[in-house]
Write a protein that holds these residues in place. Structure first.
Motif, mmCIF file in Angstrom:
data_model
loop_
_atom_site.group_PDB
_atom_site.id
_atom_site.type_symbol
_atom_site.label_atom_id
_atom_site.label_comp_id
_atom_site.label_asym_id
_atom_site.label_seq_id
_atom_site.Cartn_x
_atom_site.Cartn_y
_atom_site.Cartn_z
ATOM 1 N N ALA A 271 2.941 11.694 -1.709
ATOM 2 C CA ALA A 271 3.675 11.997 -2.965
ATOM 3 C C ALA A 271 2.508 12.297 -3.835
ATOM 4 O O ALA A 271 1.261 12.101 -3.773
ATOM 5 C CB ALA A 271 4.147 10.827 -3.593
ATOM 6 N N VAL A 272 2.754 13.504 -4.445
ATOM 7 C CA VAL A 272 1.837 14.038 -5.509
ATOM 8 C C VAL A 272 2.279 14.096 -6.911
ATOM 9 O O VAL A 272 3.652 14.558 -7.137
ATOM 10 C CB VAL A 272 1.308 15.684 -5.158
ATOM 11 C CG1 VAL A 272 0.408 16.295 -6.007
ATOM 12 C CG2 VAL A 272 0.678 15.480 -3.902
ATOM 13 N N PHE A 273 1.912 13.716 -7.791
ATOM 14 C CA PHE A 273 2.365 13.507 -9.158
ATOM 15 C C PHE A 273 1.590 14.794 -10.178
ATOM 16 O O PHE A 273 0.264 14.782 -10.176
ATOM 17 C CB PHE A 273 2.065 12.174 -9.974
ATOM 18 C CG PHE A 273 2.607 11.087 -9.447
ATOM 19 C CD1 PHE A 273 3.730 10.649 -10.163
ATOM 20 C CD2 PHE A 273 2.828 10.672 -8.346
ATOM 21 C CE1 PHE A 273 4.505 9.450 -9.743
ATOM 22 C CE2 PHE A 273 3.604 9.581 -7.674
ATOM 23 C CZ PHE A 273 4.491 9.020 -8.412
ATOM 24 N N ILE B 260 7.222 15.193 -9.466
ATOM 25 C CA ILE B 260 6.812 14.411 -8.129
ATOM 26 C C ILE B 260 7.131 15.351 -7.038
ATOM 27 O O ILE B 260 8.187 15.630 -6.940
ATOM 28 C CB ILE B 260 7.393 13.299 -8.036
ATOM 29 C CG1 ILE B 260 7.068 11.992 -9.346
ATOM 30 C CG2 ILE B 260 7.098 12.401 -6.593
ATOM 31 C CD1 ILE B 260 7.839 10.611 -9.168
ATOM 32 N N GLU B 261 6.063 15.593 -6.265
ATOM 33 C CA GLU B 261 6.335 16.383 -5.070
ATOM 34 C C GLU B 261 6.331 15.381 -3.866
ATOM 35 O O GLU B 261 5.061 14.788 -3.918
ATOM 36 C CB GLU B 261 5.185 17.318 -4.883
ATOM 37 C CG GLU B 261 5.105 18.222 -3.642
ATOM 38 C CD GLU B 261 3.885 19.263 -3.770
ATOM 39 O OE1 GLU B 261 3.051 19.229 -2.816
ATOM 40 O OE2 GLU B 261 4.031 20.024 -4.842
ATOM 41 N N CYS C 277 3.056 5.161 -10.668
ATOM 42 C CA CYS C 277 3.312 6.276 -11.842
ATOM 43 C C CYS C 277 2.028 6.355 -12.428
ATOM 44 O O CYS C 277 0.848 5.649 -11.928
ATOM 45 C CB CYS C 277 4.288 5.401 -12.961
ATOM 46 S SG CYS C 277 3.409 3.781 -13.545
ATOM 47 N N SER C 278 1.869 7.493 -13.442
ATOM 48 C CA SER C 278 0.820 7.503 -14.145
ATOM 49 C C SER C 278 0.318 6.438 -15.066
ATOM 50 O O SER C 278 1.057 5.604 -15.482
ATOM 51 C CB SER C 278 0.684 8.783 -14.914
ATOM 52 O OG SER C 278 1.495 8.475 -15.831
ATOM 53 N N ASN D 224 -2.251 14.796 -9.593
ATOM 54 C CA ASN D 224 -2.579 15.820 -8.363
ATOM 55 C C ASN D 224 -3.350 15.467 -7.298
ATOM 56 O O ASN D 224 -4.183 16.161 -6.482
ATOM 57 C CB ASN D 224 -3.805 16.924 -9.169
ATOM 58 C CG ASN D 224 -3.109 17.520 -10.540
ATOM 59 O OD1 ASN D 224 -1.813 18.266 -10.187
ATOM 60 N ND2 ASN D 224 -3.952 17.729 -11.407
ATOM 61 N N GLU D 225 -3.337 13.954 -7.039
ATOM 62 C CA GLU D 225 -4.026 13.417 -5.779
ATOM 63 C C GLU D 225 -2.902 12.993 -4.953
ATOM 64 O O GLU D 225 -1.726 12.641 -5.426
ATOM 65 C CB GLU D 225 -4.811 12.282 -6.251
ATOM 66 C CG GLU D 225 -6.050 12.565 -6.850
ATOM 67 C CD GLU D 225 -6.920 11.121 -7.151
ATOM 68 O OE1 GLU D 225 -6.592 10.275 -6.593
ATOM 69 O OE2 GLU D 225 -7.915 11.387 -7.769
ATOM 70 N N ASN D 226 -3.235 13.258 -3.700
ATOM 71 C CA ASN D 226 -2.062 12.668 -2.537
ATOM 72 C C ASN D 226 -2.108 11.201 -2.518
ATOM 73 O O ASN D 226 -3.099 10.438 -2.687
ATOM 74 C CB ASN D 226 -2.539 13.327 -1.117
ATOM 75 C CG ASN D 226 -2.353 14.602 -1.105
ATOM 76 O OD1 ASN D 226 -1.904 15.354 -1.835
ATOM 77 N ND2 ASN D 226 -2.628 15.077 0.255
#
Length: 451
Positions: A154-156, A168-169, A84-85, A143-145
């Motif tokens: 995953a990219v947040f 979440i991508e 998580c962030s 925005n980091e892989n």
């Protein structure tokens, strides 16, 4: 790839979505059910799989309906990382500790008052169990892989909504699956606008306000009116608030009104220890919000901050007209119950509802015109004025949700509408089909999909 909707479908609480791919199990959010009794009882049920077999949790944000089941997940065997962030980790810590403390206190009061149907009332989890969650947090940068395993990333990205909230991508099996989390508003007072996805084979989109448009009204003007009317009648204004971000938004609006001399010089009180703690997070995570530092400092000086419960009692029994921001936002627990016990029977009191009220919550019942409300086993006649300011919701409305889909470069194979009551989700489904031509699915709890 198999995806199972364990929670957060057909309702706005209990968000849990399980992704299974090549022997790996990923849980998107791990929320607690709130509201209706039959939903709350699901919190005591085991997951359809053993928590020890889950490899990762990806957490969109720190609200209880997205992180509130983590202590039970870990207590039942989960030992992996929770990505998580940084603000989400900090917010989750506050939320979980507060939730555990309230549950312990409620269980104790139920046992002492003998109003529980159980022989011995127990909390869903304890403070000690909540604390065991924190070592599992793995902080990511937006925005980091994030490589979970070879071939799975995953990219947040920023979702607005509250401090640190992300969409979440998930990239796996040559597919892109996007989980919106809770989408904030494009014109939020404190948060930046949500980042819109560009590519997605499948989208899991929240639909909380899928059937509503927020009124085009000024929340500051509404607050001004409600406060001045109540004070003129020598009444107290109680604002049940989500401690995370909503409380700070209301503080900011009240500060602006006071600076503009549009509301009287009376006590303005913040009675939510978690909401007070959130103020420090706004200082520590400046890049996640747009509140200027000098205004933030001036705003905080305007309010009396109440942390100790003894001070709460003093505020409650002080007959002087005042404005109190107090948790919780859906009036499901916390100190707001102590205020309501004292004030809902007084016609001069105004209760201002400022956020989404889940089905079955006290807040929803109050808005729906209930004649009385049940607090700690006792019924209280509802004589106070109850009003709502819809434009202060942290959730995007139908227009915001539609706009969030607007930059997809190619048509997704399917859009799954989650985190919404059925009527809201269905109306959003129709709107998306009409405007974009996307195929939409409204899942039910426990439904599985092979993608």
């Amino acid at each position: 790839m198999k995806i199972t909707c364990i929670g957060g479908v057909g309702t706005v609480t209990g968000s849990k979505t399980l992704v299974e791919s090549n022997g790996l199990r990923i849980l998107i959010d791990c929320g607690q059910f709130q509201g209706l009794k039959q939903l709350r009882e699901l919190n005591w049920e085991p997951l359809p799989i053993l928590p020890s077999t889950i490899d990762f949790v990806l957490l969109t944000h720190g609200h209880l309906d997205h992180c509130g089941w983590l202590p039970r997940l870990i207590n039942q065997g989960f030992s992996g990382k929770i990505y998580c962030s940084a603000p989400t980790a900090a917010v989750s810590k506050l939320i979980l500790l507060d939730s555990a403390k309230i549950q312990e206190e409620d269980a104790k009061m139920a046992n002492e008052g003998k109003y529980s149907k159980h022989e011995i009332a127990e909390p869903l989890y304890t403070v000690e169990q909540a604390e065991k969650v924190f070592s599992h947090f793995q902080i990511i940068q937006p925005n980091e892989n994030v490589v979970l395993e070879e071939g799975i990333e995953a990219v947040f990205t920023n979702a607005g909504h509250i401090l640190g909230a992300c969409s979440i991508e998930l990239r796996l099996e040559n597919k892109v699956v996007v989980f919106s989390g809770d989408i904030g508003r494009d014109n939020d007072l404190l948060m930046f606008s949500p980042t819109k996805p560009k590519k997605a084979d499948y989208v899991f989109l929240e639909s909380t306000y899928g059937n509503r448009l927020h009124p085009d009204t000024d929340p500051k003007t509404e607050l001004e009116k409600y406060i001045n009317d109540a004070i003129q009648n020598q009444g107290t204004v109680i604002i049940p608030s989500f401690a995370v971000e909503r409380a700070q938004s209301v503080m900011y609006l009240l500060w602006q009104l006071k600076e503009e001399k549009r509301i009287p010089d009376i006590p303005y009180i913040v009675d939510t220890p978690m909401g007070i703690s959130m103020l420090e997070l706004f200082i520590n995570h400046k890049k996640w919000h747009r509140l200027p530092q000098e205004e933030f400092t001036s705003m905080c000086k305007m309010f009396t901050m109440v942390s100790d419960y003894k001070e709460t009692i003093e505020v409650i029994y002080n007959k002087q007209p005042k404005v109190v921001i107090v948790a919780s936002g859906m009036v499901t627990g916390g100190r707001v119950l102590s205020y309501l016990e004292r004030y809902v029977g007084l016609p001069e009191t105004t209760v201002v509802i400022i956020g989404y009220q889940g089905e079955g919550t006290r807040g929803r019942k109050m808005l729906d015109g209930a004649k009385d409300i049940k607090i700690r086993g006792k019924y209280y006649e509802l004589k106070s004025k109850v009003v709502e300011i819809e434009t202060l919701s942290a959730h995007g409305d139908q227009k915001d949700l539609m706009n969030w889909l607007s930059e997809l470069e190619e048509k997704p194979k399917k859009v799954f509408l989650v985190h919404g009551e059925n009527e809201a989700a269905d109306e959003l489904r129709i709107k998306i089909k009409e405007e974009y031509g996307f195929e939409c699915v409204i899942p039910w709890i426990g439904q599985e999909f092979e993608l």
